[in-house]
Design a protein around this motif. Structure first.
Motif, mmCIF file in Angstrom:
data_model
loop_
_atom_site.group_PDB
_atom_site.id
_atom_site.type_symbol
_atom_site.label_atom_id
_atom_site.label_comp_id
_atom_site.label_asym_id
_atom_site.label_seq_id
_atom_site.Cartn_x
_atom_site.Cartn_y
_atom_site.Cartn_z
ATOM 1 N N ARG A 91 19.659 51.787 -54.629
ATOM 2 C CA ARG A 91 18.793 51.002 -53.750
ATOM 3 C C ARG A 91 17.578 51.826 -53.372
ATOM 4 O O ARG A 91 17.715 52.946 -52.873
ATOM 5 N N ASP A 92 16.412 51.265 -53.582
ATOM 6 C CA ASP A 92 15.165 51.945 -53.261
ATOM 7 C C ASP A 92 14.783 51.598 -51.829
ATOM 8 O O ASP A 92 13.987 50.710 -51.566
ATOM 9 N N GLU A 93 15.376 52.328 -50.878
ATOM 10 C CA GLU A 93 15.142 52.038 -49.467
ATOM 11 C C GLU A 93 14.990 53.333 -48.696
ATOM 12 O O GLU A 93 15.307 54.416 -49.189
ATOM 13 N N ASP A 94 14.497 53.225 -47.474
ATOM 14 C CA ASP A 94 14.315 54.400 -46.638
ATOM 15 C C ASP A 94 15.673 55.028 -46.348
ATOM 16 O O ASP A 94 16.661 54.325 -46.114
ATOM 17 N N LEU A 95 15.698 56.360 -46.336
ATOM 18 C CA LEU A 95 16.968 57.063 -46.219
ATOM 19 C C LEU A 95 17.258 57.446 -44.769
ATOM 20 O O LEU A 95 16.393 57.468 -43.919
ATOM 21 N N ARG A 96 18.523 57.763 -44.510
ATOM 22 C CA ARG A 96 18.961 58.287 -43.231
ATOM 23 C C ARG A 96 20.168 59.181 -43.502
ATOM 24 O O ARG A 96 20.548 59.386 -44.650
#
Length: 596
Positions: free
Chosen positions: A225-230
């Protein structure tokens, strides 16, 4: 440097015990530490099983002793010798009762001084750890995590196989889809101008396997998934992916919670009582402000909107007039434990979740209230608030006023932040539950249109099916379920739509025309025409599950080669600029926009 030349390892370093005394053994590994005491050289030899003390004595073998004097940290060696009882035993080491007197030493490879120490308490930056990950992975805690991960994967495979699941691989190069997070795209050289997507999950393929009559499927599979990481999220992650035919929600929950029960018993010797509690989504939000509630502690949310609707405190009163809500938590008995400075930091934490502020009240003797907002309430209003909050001497009340989504998010996070600061989060305690009846749709804040809460193949609950075409989409509930452990969503699934007419209605409700639906999902809709069984499934986040079992809060600690918060691998420098010749073959030209 020397070679093994036929020398065979007989034991791992950490496996030797008193029962091995007088045995001749061959150990291989890395030099953790060396101490030269003149006529004796002591070496702590390390492999993934642990440490063993090796003694090189000039009287036993002068040649081996001379070579041992030249050993440095992280040298790779093979040692032959005899196990003896240790003269000064070390109760802090599993091998502390024995030592090995070396009769032969082979130096297989030297090492430069490592840029990071190979020890668990090395206070080095995460970026440096990731850059030299191959050294970081030599640390006992990291090797323990990876072996734990391997063990859990084995337990999962055995359990699911015993329960008639068939392990089947699905493709990595698939068609881009419009739902969920952004896809990672892969250009096709042989199909110019077209792209594959890396799968966010094998969702469509596991449903097609049910159409195929495979009945029960699973795989332990990479997803992207190309999403902001945490802290607990990575661009590539691993799922335990499962699907079952001719089942309902209760059947999936029953078989999967038994798998979790087995994992916790075999790995941690923790007994998990079944069945797990079940909590509807609406209750979870009202009580905990979260659809993944941490139930290891209290501090549940309380709604006081009706009490403060006409009070003199404008923040509260105005919120209720606008149809918003005012809710609070009672941090019982901790008024003195949280200072004004800490309160300010907790308020800052709430603001990161869009809260405009955090109101507070300290409760003293005789329920006397200390608070900058106390003067705005009548005696009757204050009494009603304290009664509703079940407030008593020594309590601290915290409030947020805003629209429900903000109140739930902010106050739910405040609840967790307070628990962290008070040391209430015990990583050796495990509270599990199922959260069910999720909303079928959620509103996209940017576009204002409704999108699928989980994915567009999730079935509405039966009594809400007739409302699929209604404008009140926010009230529709899904046959969806998440398993939550200590405030982490460990797994999530749903009963799937298996009727092509209902699936078309779902696409229509999401704003997809029949032509658009067929363009994007035609192969699934076509498959549904040929006899599709009722089916349901679930996917567990293996990385997150291992993180909980390992007692860490950083998902990178249980992944061999993770990315950093910028989705970059500091070790390999991926992603990197593609070679011009490669781009030419793909008929791609890269033009970067100036973002300034």
């Amino acid at each position: 440097m020397e070679t093994l030349n036929g020398l065979k390892r007989t034991h791992y370093c950490g496996d030797l015990r008193e029962s091995n005394i007088n045995e001749e053994v061959v150990l291989m590994g890395w030099v953790q530490k060396k101490r030269n005491l003149g006529g004796l050289v002591f070496v702590d030899l390390r492999d993934r099983s642990g440490l063993c003390q090796i003694i090189f004595d000039t009287d036993i073998n002068a040649e081996a002793f001379a070579k041992a004097e030249k050993l440095g940290s992280e040298y790779v060696v093979a040692v032959k010798g005899k196990v003896a009882e240790r003269s000064s035993k070390n109760p802090n080491m599993p091998t502390g009762d024995i030592e090995v007197f070396a009769t032969e030493l082979k130096i297989l490879n030297k090492s430069e001084t490592p840029p990071i120490y190979i020890k668990d308490d090395d206070n080095v930056s995460e970026e440096l750890r990731l850059k030299y990950r191959y050294l970081d992975l030599r640390k006992p805690s990291m090797q323990k995590n990876l072996m734990l991960r391997s063990r859990v994967a084995g337990i999962v495979r055995n359990y699911l196989t015993e329960n008639n699941f068939c392990e089947i691989e699905t493709p990595f190069l698939i068609k881009p889809t419009p739902e969920g997070a952004r896809d990672y795209l892969v250009p096709s050289r042989v199909n110019e101008g077209k792209f594959y997507a890396l799968p966010q999950s094998p969702q469509l393929f596991k449903q097609l396997l049910m159409v195929s009559g495979m009945d029960r499927y699973f795989q332990i599979v990479k997803c992207f998934r190309d999403e902001d990481l945490r802290a607990d999220r990575q661009p590539e992650f691993t799922q335990i992916d499962c699907e079952m035919s001719f089942v309902e929600e209760e059947d999936v929950r029953a078989i999967m919670e038994k798998m979790i029960q087995r994992i916790f018993k075999e790995v941690l010797n923790v007994e998990v009582t079944l069945p797990l509690p079940v909590m509807p989504y609406s209750e979870a939000m009202e009580r905990y402000g979260s659809d993944k509630p941490d139930t290891r502690f209290g501090y549940e949310l309380t709604n006081i909107s009706d009490i403060v609707a006409n009070c003199g405190f404008g923040v509260f009163a105005n919120a209720t007039k606008k149809g918003m809500s005012v809710r609070g938590i009672n941090v019982e008995g901790q008024s003195e434990a949280i200072s004004k400075k800490q309160l300010s930091k907790i308020e800052d934490h709430a603001k990161t979740y869009k809260a405009k502020g955090l109101a507070w009240m300290r409760i003293g003797a005789n329920r006397e209230v200390t608070s900058p907002i106390a003067k705005f309430f009548t005696e009757e209003e204050m009494t009603a608030i304290l009664d509703r909050m079940n407030a008593k001497e020594g309590d601290l009340l915290l409030f947020v006023a805003d629209k429900d989504s903000v109140v739930f998010d902010a106050l739910g996070q405040v609840r967790l932040e307070v628990a962290r600061r008070l040391g209430l989060l015990n990583n050796n305690e495990y509270k599990m539950l199922w959260v069910t009846e999720f909303p079928l749709f959620e509103e996209d804040e940017e576009t204002g249109r409704f999108i699928a809460k989980h994915h567009p193949f999730t079935s509405p609950i039966d009594e809400d099916l007739d409302k699929l075409e209604s404008k009140d989409k926010a009230s529709l509930r899904a046959k969806a379920y998440d398993i939550v452990i200590n405030g982490y969503e460990v797994g999530g699934g749903s009963v799937r739509i298996f009727n092509s007419d209902v699936q078309k209605r779902m696409f229509s409700a999401l704003g997809l025309s029949e032509e658009e639906a067929y363009e994007k999902f035609g192969f699934l809709l076509d498959a549904f025409k040929y006899g599709t069984p009722p089916h349901a499934g679930i996917a567990f986040g293996l990385d997150r599950l291992i993180m909980i079992l390992a007692g860490t809060t950083n998902i990178k600690d249980v992944i061999a080669f993770p990315k950093n918060q910028s989705a970059v691998c500091p070790m390999t420098n991926a992603p990197a600029v593609a070679d011009e010749e490669q781009l030419k073959e793909l008929s791609i030209r890269v033009e970067l926009e100036d973002k300034e």
